[in-house]
Design a protein around this motif. Structure first.
Motif, PDB file in Angstrom:
ATOM      1  N   VAL A   1     -53.479  24.460  54.528  1.00 57.84           N
ATOM      2  CA  VAL A   1     -54.829  24.725  55.012  1.00 57.84           C
ATOM      3  C   VAL A   1     -54.949  26.214  55.327  1.00 57.84           C
ATOM      4  O   VAL A   1     -54.142  26.760  56.077  1.00 57.84           O
ATOM      5  CB  VAL A   1     -55.142  23.899  56.276  1.00 57.84           C
ATOM      6  N   SER A   2     -55.955  26.857  54.723  1.00 57.61           N
ATOM      7  CA  SER A   2     -56.218  28.268  54.981  1.00 57.61           C
ATOM      8  C   SER A   2     -57.616  28.405  55.571  1.00 57.61           C
ATOM      9  O   SER A   2     -58.563  27.785  55.089  1.00 57.61           O
ATOM     10  CB  SER A   2     -56.132  29.085  53.684  1.00 57.61           C
ATOM     11  N   GLU A   3     -57.741  29.201  56.618  1.00 54.43           N
ATOM     12  CA  GLU A   3     -59.048  29.473  57.214  1.00 54.43           C
ATOM     13  C   GLU A   3     -59.523  30.846  56.766  1.00 54.43           C
ATOM     14  O   GLU A   3     -58.749  31.803  56.733  1.00 54.43           O
ATOM     15  CB  GLU A   3     -58.950  29.433  58.738  1.00 54.43           C
ATOM     16  N   GLY A   4     -60.790  30.954  56.393  1.00 56.99           N
ATOM     17  CA  GLY A   4     -61.307  32.241  55.958  1.00 56.99           C
ATOM     18  C   GLY A   4     -62.816  32.247  55.876  1.00 56.99           C
ATOM     19  O   GLY A   4     -63.458  31.195  55.852  1.00 56.99           O
ATOM     20  N   LEU A   5     -63.384  33.437  55.865  1.00 60.02           N
ATOM     21  CA  LEU A   5     -64.826  33.568  55.667  1.00 60.02           C
ATOM     22  C   LEU A   5     -65.205  32.994  54.307  1.00 60.02           C
ATOM     23  O   LEU A   5     -64.412  33.014  53.365  1.00 60.02           O
ATOM     24  CB  LEU A   5     -65.235  35.034  55.749  1.00 60.02           C
ATOM     25  N   SER A   6     -66.433  32.514  54.196  1.00 61.00           N
ATOM     26  CA  SER A   6     -66.868  31.870  52.955  1.00 61.00           C
ATOM     27  C   SER A   6     -66.765  32.813  51.760  1.00 61.00           C
ATOM     28  O   SER A   6     -66.452  32.381  50.649  1.00 61.00           O
ATOM     29  CB  SER A   6     -68.306  31.360  53.102  1.00 61.00           C
ATOM     30  N   SER A   7     -67.027  34.100  51.966  1.00 59.22           N
ATOM     31  CA  SER A   7     -66.915  35.056  50.856  1.00 59.22           C
ATOM     32  C   SER A   7     -65.481  35.132  50.353  1.00 59.22           C
ATOM     33  O   SER A   7     -65.234  35.238  49.154  1.00 59.22           O
ATOM     34  CB  SER A   7     -67.399  36.435  51.297  1.00 59.22           C
ATOM     35  N   TYR A   8     -64.504  35.068  51.281  1.00 60.54           N
ATOM     36  CA  TYR A   8     -63.100  35.088  50.876  1.00 60.54           C
ATOM     37  C   TYR A   8     -62.707  33.781  50.199  1.00 60.54           C
ATOM     38  O   TYR A   8     -61.946  33.773  49.227  1.00 60.54           O
ATOM     39  CB  TYR A   8     -62.199  35.327  52.092  1.00 60.54           C
ATOM     40  N   LEU A   9     -63.221  32.655  50.722  1.00 65.72           N
ATOM     41  CA  LEU A   9     -62.887  31.362  50.131  1.00 65.72           C
ATOM     42  C   LEU A   9     -63.360  31.285  48.676  1.00 65.72           C
ATOM     43  O   LEU A   9     -62.643  30.780  47.815  1.00 65.72           O
ATOM     44  CB  LEU A   9     -63.511  30.226  50.943  1.00 65.72           C
ATOM     45  N   ALA A  10     -64.558  31.786  48.406  1.00 66.82           N
ATOM     46  CA  ALA A  10     -65.057  31.792  47.025  1.00 66.82           C
ATOM     47  C   ALA A  10     -64.155  32.634  46.132  1.00 66.82           C
ATOM     48  O   ALA A  10     -63.862  32.270  44.983  1.00 66.82           O
ATOM     49  CB  ALA A  10     -66.488  32.327  46.992  1.00 66.82           C
ATOM     50  N   GLU A  11     -63.688  33.749  46.664  1.00 71.12           N
ATOM     51  CA  GLU A  11     -62.779  34.628  45.913  1.00 71.12           C
ATOM     52  C   GLU A  11     -61.450  33.936  45.656  1.00 71.12           C
ATOM     53  O   GLU A  11     -60.906  33.991  44.542  1.00 71.12           O
ATOM     54  CB  GLU A  11     -62.574  35.905  46.719  1.00 71.12           C
TER      55      GLU A  11
END
Length: 307
Positions: free
Chosen positions: A124-134
């Protein structure tokens, strides 16, 4: 030319940065530079041009990028096809969660995954949505639960639920119980930076109504943002999930934004560039069935907070 070189080149080329590619691949920047340089030597072509802002592709680099993505895609496909042939569900499923979801869903989702897929592992990784899309586009994660802020290249999204955005003020602030969106211009906002989905949502709604926001401070992390709100430096625009996760359990003044309300749509997202393994396909289906009960339970806590 080898796969390590191609993978390094693709990441650097698509991110336009050795630094960002190194962070995603978990390798050092000098190591990536050596791989890309050796690829250039082997091919006797300059693939990238370095400048002060990062790197840009040469004509040869653009040609190689398209072929390299196809090669890596075929290798991923072969690997997953063999796993499916064996019927195995003992691989690793990698899921990314937006912070507001990670706060209330991580524990339950991991429990559900372990029960349904005891031979498999989950990351499980937590990140901003912009990073998740990347990360999805680059194949670093298999799926994500993230804000849907519009068209995202290389990513497929299905809406799960929406989160209402409130104006958050210090306790006892003289703020009405609801305000029309155009009136937001009268409130100095403490708001995340431009990469944050909440910032994107609030600015998008404001721009559609011709509202010029009053940005007082940019703070990306929620706990210090709430500290500044409590001290009266300004107001925040956040979903109430962010308040419920406050470790100090403070009571803030929460004002509903109307005409229109600001709704953040949360979606489950997968890459359309990387084939899904059998495990990932099953795990995504599990996520979709498990997340709604968690969200509905969270809504009861929100209603009690607004009480």
């Amino acid at each position: 030319m080898n796969l390590d070189q191609l993978e390094a080149f693709v990441h650097v080329a698509e991110l336009s940065s050795f630094t960002r590619a190194a962070a995603i691949l978990g390798r050092t920047q000098p190591a990536l530079s050596r791989l890309v340089r050796q690829l250039e030597v082997d091919l006797r072509q300059n693939l990238l041009r370095r400048n002060g802002r990062g790197v840009v592709l040469t004509e040869a680099g653009r040609v190689l990028l398209e072929h390299s993505k196809g090669i890596l895609h075929q290798i991923d496909g072969a690997r997953h096809a063999l796993q499916n042939l064996q019927g195995t569900l003992d691989g690793n499923f990698k899921i990314g969660l937006a912070p507001s979801v990670a706060r209330f869903a991580t524990l339950a989702l991991v429990h559900g995954f372990r029960q349904q897929f005891p031979q498999a592992s989950i990351t499980v990784s937590e990140g901003l949505s912009s990073y998740l899309a990347e990360w999805l586009a680059m194949g670093r994660i298999d799926a994500a639960i993230m804000y849907d802020t519009g068209e995202t290249p290389l990513v497929n999204k299905r809406m799960l639920f929406s989160e209402e955005i409130f104006l958050i003020s210090r306790p006892g602030a003289d703020v009405p119980s609801s305000i029309p969106l155009p009136h937001l211009k009268h409130y100095p906002l403490i708001i995340p930076g431009r990469l944050h989905a909440i910032r994107t949502l609030v600015e998008m709604y404001a721009a559609e109504r011709g509202v010029q926001l009053n940005i007082a401070l940019e703070i990306d992390a929620v706990p210090p943002l709430l500290d500044l709100v409590e001290e009266g430096f300004g107001h925040a625009a956040l979903p109430l999930n962010a308040i419920l996760a406050d470790p100090r359990q403070r009571r803030f003044r929460c004002t509903r934004i109307t005409e229109p309300g600001i709704q953040g749509r949360m979606a489950i997202a997968t890459s359309n560039q990387h084939p899904m393994s059998r495990l990932a396909t099953r795990a995504v289906a599990m996520l979709e069935s498990e997340i709604m009960p968690l969200y509905e339970a969270r809504q009861k806590n929100i209603d009690a907070y607004l009480g």
